[in-house]
Motif scaffolding. Structure first.
Motif, PDB file in Angstrom:
ATOM      1  N   SER A   1       0.854  -1.186   0.000  1.00  0.00           N
ATOM      2  CA  SER A   1       0.000   0.000   0.000  1.00  0.00           C
ATOM      3  C   SER A   1       0.888   1.233   0.000  1.00  0.00           C
ATOM      4  N   GLU A   2       0.303   2.377  -0.335  1.00  0.00           N
ATOM      5  CA  GLU A   2       1.090   3.607  -0.431  1.00  0.00           C
ATOM      6  C   GLU A   2       1.678   3.963   0.929  1.00  0.00           C
ATOM      7  N   GLU A   3       0.859   3.810   1.962  1.00  0.00           N
ATOM      8  CA  GLU A   3       1.331   4.131   3.310  1.00  0.00           C
ATOM      9  C   GLU A   3       2.494   3.243   3.713  1.00  0.00           C
ATOM     10  N   GLN A   4       2.363   1.957   3.404  1.00  0.00           N
ATOM     11  CA  GLN A   4       3.426   1.029   3.769  1.00  0.00           C
ATOM     12  C   GLN A   4       4.707   1.359   3.024  1.00  0.00           C
ATOM     13  N   SER A   5       4.560   1.757   1.766  1.00  0.00           N
ATOM     14  CA  SER A   5       5.752   2.094   0.984  1.00  0.00           C
ATOM     15  C   SER A   5       6.454   3.285   1.607  1.00  0.00           C
ATOM     16  N   ARG A   6       5.665   4.275   2.014  1.00  0.00           N
ATOM     17  CA  ARG A   6       6.262   5.461   2.615  1.00  0.00           C
ATOM     18  C   ARG A   6       6.928   5.112   3.940  1.00  0.00           C
ATOM     19  N   LEU A   7       6.228   4.305   4.747  1.00  0.00           N
ATOM     20  CA  LEU A   7       6.799   3.911   6.045  1.00  0.00           C
ATOM     21  C   LEU A   7       8.093   3.140   5.858  1.00  0.00           C
ATOM     22  N   ALA A   8       8.083   2.210   4.915  1.00  0.00           N
ATOM     23  CA  ALA A   8       9.290   1.419   4.668  1.00  0.00           C
ATOM     24  C   ALA A   8      10.435   2.308   4.233  1.00  0.00           C
ATOM     25  N   ALA A   9      10.151   3.253   3.325  1.00  0.00           N
ATOM     26  CA  ALA A   9      11.210   4.150   2.854  1.00  0.00           C
ATOM     27  C   ALA A   9      11.772   4.952   4.022  1.00  0.00           C
ATOM     28  N   ARG A  10      10.894   5.377   4.918  1.00  0.00           N
ATOM     29  CA  ARG A  10      11.366   6.140   6.076  1.00  0.00           C
ATOM     30  C   ARG A  10      12.228   5.279   6.976  1.00  0.00           C
TER      31      ARG A  10
END
Lengths: 544, 207
Positions: free
Chosen positions: B85-94
């Motif tokens: 999901s978009e949120e997960q992608s952002r969290l992972a990148a962070r």
């Protein structure tokens, strides 16, 4: 006007053609070369495939279209040629496979396929879908059935049509299906063709063939006898094998889900029984000490149980009430959440009604802690509502937002001293070659720096170092530039000189004299040949 | 012989929606950490990193939650793949950026952008791919648009449908499974599926 034939001349230089293969239209020399080359390759390859002249001509037309759309740029000519030929095979319906072309050229079939798909797309040509029936005569011939070739082919065709009706052919390589059909047809006519012989002809893997046979076995048609098969056509159509496999998987998943849910329910029941038993046991022990200590054990136990049960019921009710009250609180929180997310209110109402029971415990212990009494309604609301906020806002300065990241989790991803040392050792060993290369490269650069000849970039193509042109007039500068670029022999310098003064339009050719005088640089043989060839056309241009 | 059909224009009738929601399977995103990185240093001090300079000029790092893989380049740019999901992608990148920070680099988090989203779903009925490719090639010829479908069983078992609006590529299989890719936003995937569903229904196998 003077036309500079740079590109055309470079093109002509590459493949010396004496006489044949060029046009009066000199501006397109290179294009003509490309087309000529393409035609030759098409004929060469097409003859190996035994394509007739009409097909070859059509292929050449495709090639011309491709060249005009610049599809040959950046692609191997052989790939484009192969794609054109295959396109013709598809539109004409010849029994040639992409695999045949790939075999001839020794190129990966998927690479050819990519070029073919691109070509079909760019030229807007619809290649009709391959019908596996097209391949049957070809493969049957290769399997050498002798006199009975026609009969076996007919049977194989019938089998193939049945497979088509049973949805076995969608998404599959047509050659695999043909192989299966021919194998069965051969057996039906008492030919003992082994799987190995068939796959050598058909060019599929053994496991693929076996899979097709198994799939055919699963259809109801396979149950018919040979005679029945030749006469009867079953109405029912089967589902494609991948669809049935998918449905099976789904069913298994659903069954597993149902099973695990049932297990959970059972476990829930068991654990609730367990809890009740434990509660009873706990209650029974202290009560026995206090009240019934005087009685004999047996009597006390009996009385215990009855009185315990009596009290138990009251206790039960109280416990239930406590549980309900807590549930009500939880339900209230849920309802708050629902209100925030604007979900249906119906559920809330139902939930409330179901749980309304006068809590006896509350009257005993006073009001139990609720969110409101604990003063955390606001924080709960905040926590719930932050979920809805847009979480993608960029902080202006690009600082890393650390919310939601557990530092301890991150620390686990980092090695400590000893571990890092061990990893470093291993890595050095693994990459010893690379490190050596890097060291050598650095040493080389350092040495060159010392010697003062270090170049920042050393690409594979060495850049030609040109001395700056020194000329008094623009015309002279252009002359010298052309000399350097080695195209000078074709240029009429008189016209160049006249350009500045907006001179005449007729180019007077002074070939030989200018050639000898201006060409101080080494002139390769090919250029002189080309210049001789071009003599006439230039004159014709001049005559215009 | 196929029954003659008028070429179907791929326009969604304003009637029923499919009731099926495509599930996101993979999200690819990029972010700029805005500082030069020493890849050897990172690789030797991180548990979950691999670095083969001969093969590829980036560190490959993996984290377990959300289950993703990142390619970290020496320029400070990073690619994050595998999130659902978009949120997960952002969290992972962070999280990756945080690991790099903890290893001693002044990593920032600039220009996070989702580059590609892949979704898949099942329409639950077999689809006649030959028919689909036939009528849709006709359509494109009439309107002089590039051929938008390609079905080559010799090369790939699925039909490749390039939708023009939204610009999504769909892989359609005979079993009824559909893969949608090339989206920059979730809504594009949903829209593409709603567009293709009535077309697919037209080629449903009559059972």
């Amino acid at each position: 006007s003077v036309v500079f034939f740079f590109s055309s001349l470079i093109g002509a230089g590459k493949t010396p053609t004496l006489g044949g293969g060029f046009h009066a239209n000199l501006g397109k020399e290179s294009r003509a070369q490309t087309l000529q080359n393409g035609k030759r390759q098409i004929h060469h390859l097409g003859n190996q495939l035994q394509l007739n002249q009409h097909c070859l001509d059509t292929a050449f037309n495709f090639f011309k279209m491709a060249v005009s759309k610049h599809l040959t740029r950046g692609r191997k000519m052989t790939h484009v040629i192969a794609a054109c030929l295959y396109l013709v095979c598809r539109t004409e319906g010849t029994p040639h496979m992409l695999l045949d072309l790939s075999d001839l050229l020794q190129v990966n079939v998927y690479v050819l396929g990519k070029t073919f798909l691109l070509l079909a797309r760019e030229l807007c040509i619809n290649a009709p879908a391959i019908d596996p029936c097209l391949y049957i005569p070809r493969f049957a011939h290769m399997l050498e059935f002798g006199d009975k070739n026609h009969e076996v082919s007919m049977t194989a065709l019938r089998l193939l049509q049945r497979m088509k009706r049973d949805w076995m052919h969608t998404g599959r390589r047509p050659s695999g299906l043909c192989g299966a059909a021919l194998l069965v047809a051969a057996r039906m006519h008492d030919f003992r063709r082994t799987v190995k012989e068939v796959i050598r002809v058909v060019k599929v893997c053994e496991s693929t063939l076996r899979k097709r046979l198994t799939e055919f076995e699963d259809t109801p048609t396979s149950q018919l006898t040979i005679d029945e098969f030749m006469k009867i056509d079953l109405e029912e159509e089967c589902d494609p094998p991948s669809f049935t496999a998918g449905q099976k998987k789904l069913k298994i998943q659903q069954l597993e889900k149902a099973l695990s849910k049932k297990l959970e329910d059972f476990e829930g029941e068991i654990s609730s029984y367990q809890d009740e038993i434990e509660i009873e046991l706990e209650n029974s022990r202290p009560k026995a000490k206090g009240v019934f200590a005087n009685f004999t054990k047996d009597d006390s136990i009996e009385d215990n149980t009855s009185s315990i049960l009596g009290e138990e019921e009251a206790e039960d009710e109280e416990l239930e009430a406590a549980a309900n009250h807590l549930n009500k609180d939880f339900c209230n929180e849920l309802h708050e959440k629902d209100r925030v997310k604007k979900n249906e209110d119906g559920e809330c109402k139902n939930g409330n009604e179901a749980l309304v029971r006068p809590p006896a415990l509350e009257s005993l212990l006073g009001p139990l802690p609720t969110a409101a009494s604990l003063g955390i309604t606001e924080s709960i609301k905040e926590c719930i509502s932050t979920k809805d906020q847009e979480p993608g806002e960029n902080t202006g300065d690009g600082e890393l937002d650390l919310s939601g990241i557990d530092d301890s989790e991150i620390d686990r991803y980092i090695l400590n001293e000893t571990e890092a040392q061990i990893k470093a050792e291993l890595w050095m060993k693994e990459n010893a070659d690379y490190l050596k290369e890097q060291k050598e490269k650095e040493a080389r650069i350092a040495k060159e720096k010392e010697l003062g000849i270090y170049k920042e970039h050393k690409p594979k193509k060495s850049a030609k170092k040109r001395e700056p042109i020194q000329a008094s007039t623009a015309g002279e500068a252009i002359e010298k530039m052309l000399e350097q670029k080695k195209i000078s022999s074709k240029i009429n310098y008189n016209v160049l000189r006249d350009l500045n003064s907006k001179g005449s339009n007729t180019p007077k050719k002074e070939d030989d004299s200018t050639d000898d005088s201006t060409n101080t640089k080494k002139l390769s043989r090919r250029k002189s040949i080309a210049s001789r060839n071009i003599a006439n056309p230039v004159n014709s241009v001049g005559k215009r | 012989p196929l029954t003659p059909m008028t070429p179907m224009t791929p326009v969604t009738p304003a009637s029923e929606s499919s009731g099926i929601v495509p599930q996101l399977q993979n999200i690819v995103s990029t972010v700029n950490l805005a500082c030069k990185l020493d890849l050897k240093n990172i690789a030797l001090h991180a548990r979950n990193a691999e670095y083969n300079p001969k093969r590829f000029a980036a560190v490959i790092m993996r984290i377990r939650e959300p289950r993703t893989t990142a390619l970290i380049f020496s320029s400070g740019k990073m690619v994050c793949t595998g999130a659902k999901s978009e949120e997960q992608s952002r969290l992972a990148a962070r999280k990756y950026a945080r690991v790099v920070q903890k290893l001693g680099f002044p990593a920032k988090f600039l220009d996070f952008k989702i580059q590609n989203m892949v979704g898949s779903c099942d329409v639950r009925f077999p689809i006649r791919l030959e028919g689909l490719v036939l009528t849709h090639q006709q359509f494109s010829r009439d309107v002089e648009v590039r051929v938008t479908t390609a079905y080559e069983p010799e090369l790939f078992p699925g039909l490749i449908y390039r939708m023009v609006k939204p610009r999504i590529v769909l892989l359609i299989f005979v079993s009824g499974k559909v893969v949608l890719t090339g989206a920059k936003e979730r809504s594009e995937i949903y829209e593409a599926f709603e567009n293709i569903y009535p077309i697919l229904k037209g080629f449903k196998k009559a059972s």
